[in-house]
Design an enzyme around this catalytic site. Structure first.
Site, short mmCIF file in Angstrom:
data_model
loop_
_atom_site.label_atom_id
_atom_site.label_comp_id
_atom_site.label_asym_id
_atom_site.label_seq_id
_atom_site.Cartn_x
_atom_site.Cartn_y
_atom_site.Cartn_z
N LYS A 1 19.49 -14.45 -28.76
CA LYS A 1 20.40 -14.78 -29.86
C LYS A 1 20.51 -16.29 -30.11
O LYS A 1 20.96 -16.71 -31.17
CB LYS A 1 21.81 -14.26 -29.57
N HIS B 1 28.04 -5.21 -19.93
CA HIS B 1 29.06 -5.90 -20.72
C HIS B 1 30.29 -4.98 -20.73
O HIS B 1 30.18 -3.82 -21.12
CB HIS B 1 28.60 -6.10 -22.16
N ASP C 1 26.83 -17.56 -21.23
CA ASP C 1 26.89 -16.58 -22.30
C ASP C 1 26.10 -17.08 -23.51
O ASP C 1 24.96 -17.50 -23.37
CB ASP C 1 28.34 -16.25 -22.65
N ASN C 2 26.69 -17.10 -24.68
CA ASN C 2 25.96 -17.39 -25.92
C ASN C 2 25.88 -18.89 -26.22
O ASN C 2 26.72 -19.66 -25.76
CB ASN C 2 26.62 -16.67 -27.09
N GLU D 1 35.25 -6.29 -23.47
CA GLU D 1 35.38 -7.61 -24.09
C GLU D 1 36.38 -7.51 -25.25
O GLU D 1 36.03 -7.60 -26.42
CB GLU D 1 34.01 -8.10 -24.57
N HIS E 1 24.44 -14.95 -16.79
CA HIS E 1 24.76 -14.16 -17.99
C HIS E 1 24.53 -15.04 -19.22
O HIS E 1 25.34 -15.90 -19.54
CB HIS E 1 26.22 -13.68 -17.93
N HIS F 1 22.23 -15.12 -23.35
CA HIS F 1 21.60 -14.35 -24.43
C HIS F 1 20.54 -15.24 -25.08
O HIS F 1 20.74 -15.78 -26.18
CB HIS F 1 22.64 -13.91 -25.46
#
Length: 443
Positions: A88, A235, A335-336, A238, A83, A85
């Site tokens: 981004k 998603h 994640d990010n 959250e 998972h 991104h």
């Protein structure tokens, strides 16, 4: 022994002696684990593949091969990040989060996407992130791609280019990301299905939250996935609002449609704030529906329960222990990275496991939580043989000097060695200055 790629024998055939390998990651019947879950192993490498994994001291040296004694250092397979991104990543310098909140992140990313996400911008930032992940020892990544309006026609072809370019180094998958309310837009869904079919990996998904049309939207998504043979990646919830229970609705939809594909639910933060009887009911449905869950501990600890001038009261993560105890595949991921949803991070799954162990208290319980960044995500991604060490498999490994989990987690393992097909790679990380030419524009 010194670490670094220069220490690996410059030979096609060699033996790594006295490696401490988590037994749960070895696909071989010849090794046994100790009380800490490690198997002391000799690993023979021949022609870039694992010729054997045998108990330490076994005479398994390939003919004419060299020997490197790892002195009981922990060895892992290359890791699997399920998972992320990539689209981004690294936009923080030109578009920071104004207040560190989830709402602030949504607004900032939306503005930056509209102003800056050209094919060139995406390609440069995604390549930077992949260079970081490779240097840290990642073998496979699944990324969510913001899939709204004209951005669909930009991001998906770029992703397909990157997947082809990185084949053999990092296996890449992508899944679309958009709000669940857009499922009712038939034209939008047609474009999404076309993008996934032409450029993707058979994955469909969205962001779910409690809208009145949620069940109808989920019926459309599941029907679409079944019609096209897609797996699903969501998603989910959250938020710290216990009224957010879209995870239960996803499980109900999966059971209603008798869905036979893979389903991954990310975040699921509000599950940890349910009353015990509600949590137990939802977890049971998730297990019955065959849903896997990934927690994103670093990003969610950054975002959740943030209010200026107030100390946060909870960690933002889902009920991962309870899910695993019920038989739900449970994992963690990056994640990010350096974007408004998480100001830090480097696609380093060793860091994710270290911080996840502290945030989720993965210690003092089962000793095989390393599966959460190896076997479990590899299974969700359908990557046979990834996240394990097995005779005949690729000699893709991470070598460390740490001899125990306390040594492993006490330091960032910056001196780790990463092997791809038996050869040590250059672990030099890209310089952030490589992205300076993209940071002059700002929404």
């Amino acid at each position: 022994m010194t670490t670094g790629f220069a220490a690996i024998p410059d030979a096609a055939d060699y033996l790594l002696r006295n490696a401490r390998v988590p037994a749960c990651l070895i696909d071989a019947a010849t090794v046994a684990s100790d009380a800490d879950g490690f198997a002391l192993t000799d690993i023979a490498v021949t022609g870039g593949r694992l010729a054997s994994l045998l108990p330490a001291g076994t005479d398994s040296l390939p003919d004419g091969g060299a020997v490197l004694d790892l002195d009981r250092g922990i060895v892992l397979p290359r890791l699997v990040d399920v998972h992320t991104h990539l689209d981004k990543g690294h936009i923080w310098p030109r578009q920071p989060n104004p207040d560190g909140t989830f709402a602030g992140a949504l607004s900032a990313v939306g503005a930056d996407r509209e102003a800056n996400w050209s094919a060139e911008d995406l390609r440069s930032r995604m390549a930077f992130g992949l260079r970081c992940a490779q240097a840290h020892g990642t073998a496979a990544i699944r990324t969510h791609l913001d899939s709204i309006g004209a951005q669909i026609g930009i991001s998906w072809p770029v992703f397909a280019e990157m997947r082809a370019e990185w084949r053999g180094r990092i296996a890449l998958q992508a899944t679309p990301l958009f709000g669940v309310e857009l499922v009712a837009d038939a034209a939008h869904m047609a474009v999404i299905v076309d993008a996934v079919t032409r450029h993707g990996d058979g994955l469909l998904g969205c962001v779910t939250y409690m809208i009145p049309e949620l069940d109808a939207a989920l019926d459309t998504l599941f029907s679409t996935a079944i019609a096209h043979g897609f797996d699903l990646d969501f998603h989910v919830d959250e938020t710290n609002d216990p009224a957010a229970r879209s995870l239960e609705h996803i499980a109900d939809a999966a059971l209603r449609h008798r869905f036979g594909g893979r389903i991954l639910a990310g975040h699921c933060c509000s599950l940890a704030l349910q009353a015990p009887q509600d949590e137990a009911r939802i977890v049971a449905k998730v297990r019955e529906a065959g849903i896997a869950v990934v927690s994103l501990p670093m990003c969610n600890m950054y975002l959740q329960d943030r209010s200026r001038g107030r100390t946060p009261r909870w960690r933002g993560v889902t009920a991962l222990h309870e899910l695993r105890a019920a038989g739900v595949p449970a994992m963690i991921a990056s994640d990010n990275t350096r974007d408004p949803f998480y100001a830090y991070g480097d696609l380093d799954l060793v860091e994710v496991l270290r911080e996840g162990t502290r945030i989720l208290q993965l210690d003092h319980c089962e000793s095989d939580w390393v599966r959460a960044i190896t076997r479990e995500p590899a299974a969700v991604m359908g990557l046979d043989g990834a996240g394990t060490l097995a005779p005949g498999g690729p000699a893709d490994m991470i070598l460390t000097r740490a001899r125990s989990w306390t040594e492993f987690f006490a330091r960032p393992q910056a001196d780790r060695t990463v092997l791809v097909a038996g050869r040590a790679i250059d672990r030099t990380l890209p310089d952030y200055r490589d992205l300076d030419h993209l940071m002059s524009s700002r929404a």
